[in-house]
Design a protein around this motif. Structure first.
Motif, mmCIF file in Angstrom:
data_model
loop_
_atom_site.group_PDB
_atom_site.id
_atom_site.type_symbol
_atom_site.label_atom_id
_atom_site.label_comp_id
_atom_site.label_asym_id
_atom_site.label_seq_id
_atom_site.Cartn_x
_atom_site.Cartn_y
_atom_site.Cartn_z
ATOM 1 N N PRO A 31 -32.551 -40.630 45.180
ATOM 2 C CA PRO A 31 -31.595 -40.514 44.074
ATOM 3 C C PRO A 31 -32.269 -40.536 42.707
ATOM 4 O O PRO A 31 -33.105 -41.389 42.429
ATOM 5 C CB PRO A 31 -30.692 -41.739 44.265
ATOM 6 N N CYS A 32 -31.884 -39.577 41.845
ATOM 7 C CA CYS A 32 -32.423 -39.499 40.496
ATOM 8 C C CYS A 32 -31.812 -40.576 39.602
ATOM 9 O O CYS A 32 -32.397 -40.946 38.586
ATOM 10 C CB CYS A 32 -32.146 -38.136 39.886
ATOM 11 N N PHE A 33 -30.623 -41.023 39.956
ATOM 12 C CA PHE A 33 -29.960 -42.116 39.243
ATOM 13 C C PHE A 33 -28.902 -42.717 40.161
ATOM 14 O O PHE A 33 -28.485 -42.107 41.143
ATOM 15 C CB PHE A 33 -29.332 -41.636 37.924
ATOM 16 N N ARG A 34 -28.495 -43.913 39.831
ATOM 17 C CA ARG A 34 -27.416 -44.590 40.544
ATOM 18 C C ARG A 34 -26.376 -45.022 39.512
ATOM 19 O O ARG A 34 -26.733 -45.474 38.434
ATOM 20 C CB ARG A 34 -27.939 -45.817 41.303
ATOM 21 N N LEU A 35 -25.120 -44.853 39.859
ATOM 22 C CA LEU A 35 -24.073 -45.276 38.935
ATOM 23 C C LEU A 35 -23.053 -46.145 39.656
ATOM 24 O O LEU A 35 -22.814 -46.008 40.849
ATOM 25 C CB LEU A 35 -23.406 -44.086 38.252
ATOM 26 N N SER A 36 -22.480 -47.065 38.901
ATOM 27 C CA SER A 36 -21.456 -47.943 39.440
ATOM 28 C C SER A 36 -20.103 -47.250 39.359
ATOM 29 O O SER A 36 -19.964 -46.180 38.755
ATOM 30 C CB SER A 36 -21.410 -49.257 38.661
ATOM 31 N N SER A 37 -19.108 -47.849 39.966
ATOM 32 C CA SER A 37 -17.734 -47.447 39.690
ATOM 33 C C SER A 37 -17.402 -47.862 38.263
ATOM 34 O O SER A 37 -18.129 -48.633 37.632
ATOM 35 C CB SER A 37 -16.783 -48.126 40.674
ATOM 36 N N THR A 38 -16.316 -47.346 37.735
ATOM 37 C CA THR A 38 -15.872 -47.786 36.421
ATOM 38 C C THR A 38 -15.044 -49.058 36.564
ATOM 39 O O THR A 38 -14.336 -49.254 37.555
ATOM 40 C CB THR A 38 -15.029 -46.712 35.708
ATOM 41 N N PHE A 39 -15.145 -49.916 35.568
ATOM 42 C CA PHE A 39 -14.388 -51.158 35.527
ATOM 43 C C PHE A 39 -13.841 -51.354 34.111
ATOM 44 O O PHE A 39 -14.280 -50.703 33.163
ATOM 45 C CB PHE A 39 -15.271 -52.347 35.929
ATOM 46 N N ILE A 40 -12.915 -52.267 34.000
ATOM 47 C CA ILE A 40 -12.256 -52.521 32.717
ATOM 48 C C ILE A 40 -13.168 -53.306 31.770
ATOM 49 O O ILE A 40 -13.851 -54.239 32.188
ATOM 50 C CB ILE A 40 -10.956 -53.319 32.933
ATOM 51 N N TYR A 41 -13.195 -52.896 30.515
ATOM 52 C CA TYR A 41 -13.746 -53.753 29.468
ATOM 53 C C TYR A 41 -12.644 -53.989 28.441
ATOM 54 O O TYR A 41 -11.695 -53.203 28.306
ATOM 55 C CB TYR A 41 -14.985 -53.135 28.808
ATOM 56 N N ARG A 42 -12.791 -55.067 27.689
ATOM 57 C CA ARG A 42 -11.798 -55.401 26.668
ATOM 58 C C ARG A 42 -12.501 -55.930 25.424
ATOM 59 O O ARG A 42 -13.355 -56.820 25.529
ATOM 60 C CB ARG A 42 -10.829 -56.444 27.216
ATOM 61 N N TYR A 43 -12.168 -55.367 24.281
ATOM 62 C CA TYR A 43 -12.701 -55.843 23.006
ATOM 63 C C TYR A 43 -11.623 -56.636 22.303
ATOM 64 O O TYR A 43 -10.535 -56.127 22.013
ATOM 65 C CB TYR A 43 -13.152 -54.672 22.134
ATOM 66 N N GLN A 44 -11.910 -57.901 22.042
ATOM 67 C CA GLN A 44 -10.929 -58.780 21.438
ATOM 68 C C GLN A 44 -11.657 -59.897 20.695
ATOM 69 O O GLN A 44 -12.623 -60.462 21.214
ATOM 70 C CB GLN A 44 -10.014 -59.363 22.517
ATOM 71 N N LYS A 45 -11.211 -60.202 19.485
ATOM 72 C CA LYS A 45 -11.801 -61.266 18.684
ATOM 73 C C LYS A 45 -13.314 -61.068 18.513
ATOM 74 O O LYS A 45 -14.119 -61.983 18.692
ATOM 75 C CB LYS A 45 -11.515 -62.633 19.304
ATOM 76 N N SER A 46 -13.684 -59.807 18.209
ATOM 77 C CA SER A 46 -15.082 -59.429 17.946
ATOM 78 C C SER A 46 -15.991 -59.669 19.144
ATOM 79 O O SER A 46 -17.201 -59.879 18.992
ATOM 80 C CB SER A 46 -15.632 -60.188 16.726
ATOM 81 N N LYS A 47 -15.436 -59.623 20.359
ATOM 82 C CA LYS A 47 -16.222 -59.874 21.560
ATOM 83 C C LYS A 47 -15.810 -58.896 22.661
ATOM 84 O O LYS A 47 -14.622 -58.626 22.849
ATOM 85 C CB LYS A 47 -16.003 -61.311 22.034
ATOM 86 N N TYR A 48 -16.808 -58.384 23.380
ATOM 87 C CA TYR A 48 -16.552 -57.525 24.527
ATOM 88 C C TYR A 48 -16.521 -58.360 25.802
ATOM 89 O O TYR A 48 -17.427 -59.163 26.053
ATOM 90 C CB TYR A 48 -17.620 -56.441 24.656
ATOM 91 N N THR A 49 -15.484 -58.174 26.604
ATOM 92 C CA THR A 49 -15.380 -58.816 27.911
ATOM 93 C C THR A 49 -15.451 -57.736 28.976
ATOM 94 O O THR A 49 -14.635 -56.800 28.974
ATOM 95 C CB THR A 49 -14.054 -59.592 28.049
ATOM 96 N N TYR A 50 -16.433 -57.838 29.852
ATOM 97 C CA TYR A 50 -16.618 -56.860 30.929
ATOM 98 C C TYR A 50 -16.183 -57.492 32.253
ATOM 99 O O TYR A 50 -16.622 -58.593 32.595
ATOM 100 C CB TYR A 50 -18.084 -56.429 31.026
ATOM 101 N N TYR A 51 -15.333 -56.785 32.984
ATOM 102 C CA TYR A 51 -14.853 -57.291 34.265
ATOM 103 C C TYR A 51 -15.628 -56.662 35.416
ATOM 104 O O TYR A 51 -15.911 -55.456 35.410
ATOM 105 C CB TYR A 51 -13.359 -57.011 34.424
ATOM 106 N N LEU A 52 -15.975 -57.496 36.393
ATOM 107 C CA LEU A 52 -16.660 -57.067 37.605
ATOM 108 C C LEU A 52 -15.833 -57.469 38.824
ATOM 109 O O LEU A 52 -15.100 -58.463 38.778
ATOM 110 C CB LEU A 52 -18.047 -57.721 37.702
ATOM 111 N N PRO A 53 -15.941 -56.728 39.926
ATOM 112 C CA PRO A 53 -15.187 -57.100 41.127
ATOM 113 C C PRO A 53 -15.661 -58.435 41.688
ATOM 114 O O PRO A 53 -16.869 -58.686 41.758
ATOM 115 C CB PRO A 53 -15.473 -55.946 42.100
#
Length: 359
Positions: free
Chosen positions: A65-87
């Motif tokens: 494989p030339c590259f590997r990619l994840s599935s897409t997941f939700i991120y949320r920007y709130q109160k000047s902070k990014y929250t990334y959700y993982l399964p």
């Protein structure tokens, strides 16, 4: 040297339709899985760079494989902070209280399908599950938890607030008989309160995914970036003719928090993509493996003819599955019988993160 990128897809106020096998137009998921994302990327790569380039790319994938990619997941920007959700991994985190039969605790814990990166990292790469976590989950069940409690403050219970799914009425008109057919189509809408809206604080949500290049390849990175920008203009998912699925791309390096996650050293691995292989080793499917399997199918549309035919079905391990070794995965050939235009592949090339689990 392996190279990582964090890709954010900002849909703004544009709705999107992400269907699944066995789900009609009335329903839409809030995110796109890795095989669908890979197919969209390859289709648009072919449109940008031509048949020879995409065939060369897929041939290289067959070897390594030339590259590997994840599935897409939700991120949320709130109160000047990014929250990334993982399964949430299907295996219990370190220090999980397995011996306690506590309905008030397990009722809320089992509802958690996705975890903020901060909590995910602590449970599965850091100190593990704590007694205060258990008590906060009990308080959440009893609706006595406070907003400044650690899990609440991290956004553990805010996943469903980042999006909403509506059903829009539509009418189809038969070209021959002029009969009408009334139906609904599901669309996902992400949070969008831009800075210009003075009545609300700036906050928004969208999708993100992780991209891993096994070696530094600046030319390929630029091509993938250009393809994703083009994909953002065309739209991701269904109902693109209605303008759905369009997004702005953010092509980013990993933050320090993400670097710690991907560089963590552990023997167990949790999938953040789908995974398929035509030969699964016993090393992966040992007693410590925890996994779920889903059928993946769908239709192909061969550009420029627009010829449509159903792809072969394949069964894949889903995100959150846990193995005691790092799964690799392959491209699955899902070319329909009698389809001669070109080969059709579904990506089972996996991407996983190292974790510690409760032994």
């Amino acid at each position: 040297m392996t190279h990582w990128k964090l890709i954010r897809l900002n849909f703004g106020q544009t709705p999107a339709h992400f269907g699944e096998v066995g789900i009609g137009l009335e329903e839409s998921r809030e995110r796109v899985r890795s095989d669908t994302l890979f197919s969209a990327l390859i289709s648009n790569y072919a449109r940008l760079f031509g048949k020879e380039k995409v065939e060369e790319l897929l041939e290289n994938f067959q070897q390594s494989p030339c590259f590997r990619l994840s599935s897409t997941f939700i991120y949320r920007y709130q109160k000047s902070k990014y929250t990334y959700y993982l399964p949430k991994p299907l295996a219990f985190p370190k220090e999980y209280p397995r011996g306690k039969d506590d309905l008030e605790f397990t009722k809320t814990y089992k509802k958690l399908s996705y975890l903020p990166l901060e909590v995910w990292q602590r449970w599965y790469q850091g100190d593990g599950f704590t007694e205060s976590d258990r008590l906060e989950l009990i308080d959440t069940t009893n609706k006595t938890a406070k907003d400044n409690d650690p899990l609440h403050k991290a956004g553990t219970f805010d996943y469903n607030q980042a999006f909403k799914i509506d059903k829009n009425p539509k009418v189809a008109i038969d070209r021959t008989t002029r009969y009408t057919n009334f139906y609904h189509t599901g669309f996902v809408h992400f949070e969008s309160h831009p800075q210009e809206d003075k009545s609300k604080p700036e906050q928004h949500s969208g999708l993100y995914f992780i991209l891993n290049f096994p070696t530094t390849n600046l030319n390929l990175e630029k091509e993938i970036q250009a393809t994703l920008i083009f994909l953002g203009e065309e739209g991701l998912g269904g109902e693109r003719s209605s303008g759905a699925g369009r997004f702005n791309l953010e092509w980013l390096d990993l933050t320090e928090e993400w670097k710690k996650v991907v560089q963590h050293q552990q023997s167990n691995h949790c999938l953040i993509s789908l995974f398929w292989d035509n030969s699964i080793s016993l090393e992966l499917l040992n007693n410590s493996a925890c996994y779920d399997i889903q059928e993946r199918g769908g239709w192909i549309s061969s550009s420029p003819s627009g010829y449509q035919k159903r792809r072969k079905m394949v069964r894949m391990f889903t995100e959150g599955s846990v193995f005691s070794a790092c799964p690799q995965g392959k491209l699955a050939n899902v070319t329909p019988h009698g389809f001669k235009t070109h080969q059709v592949y579904r990506s089972g090339v996996s991407l996983s993160l190292p974790i510690s689990i409760n032994s």
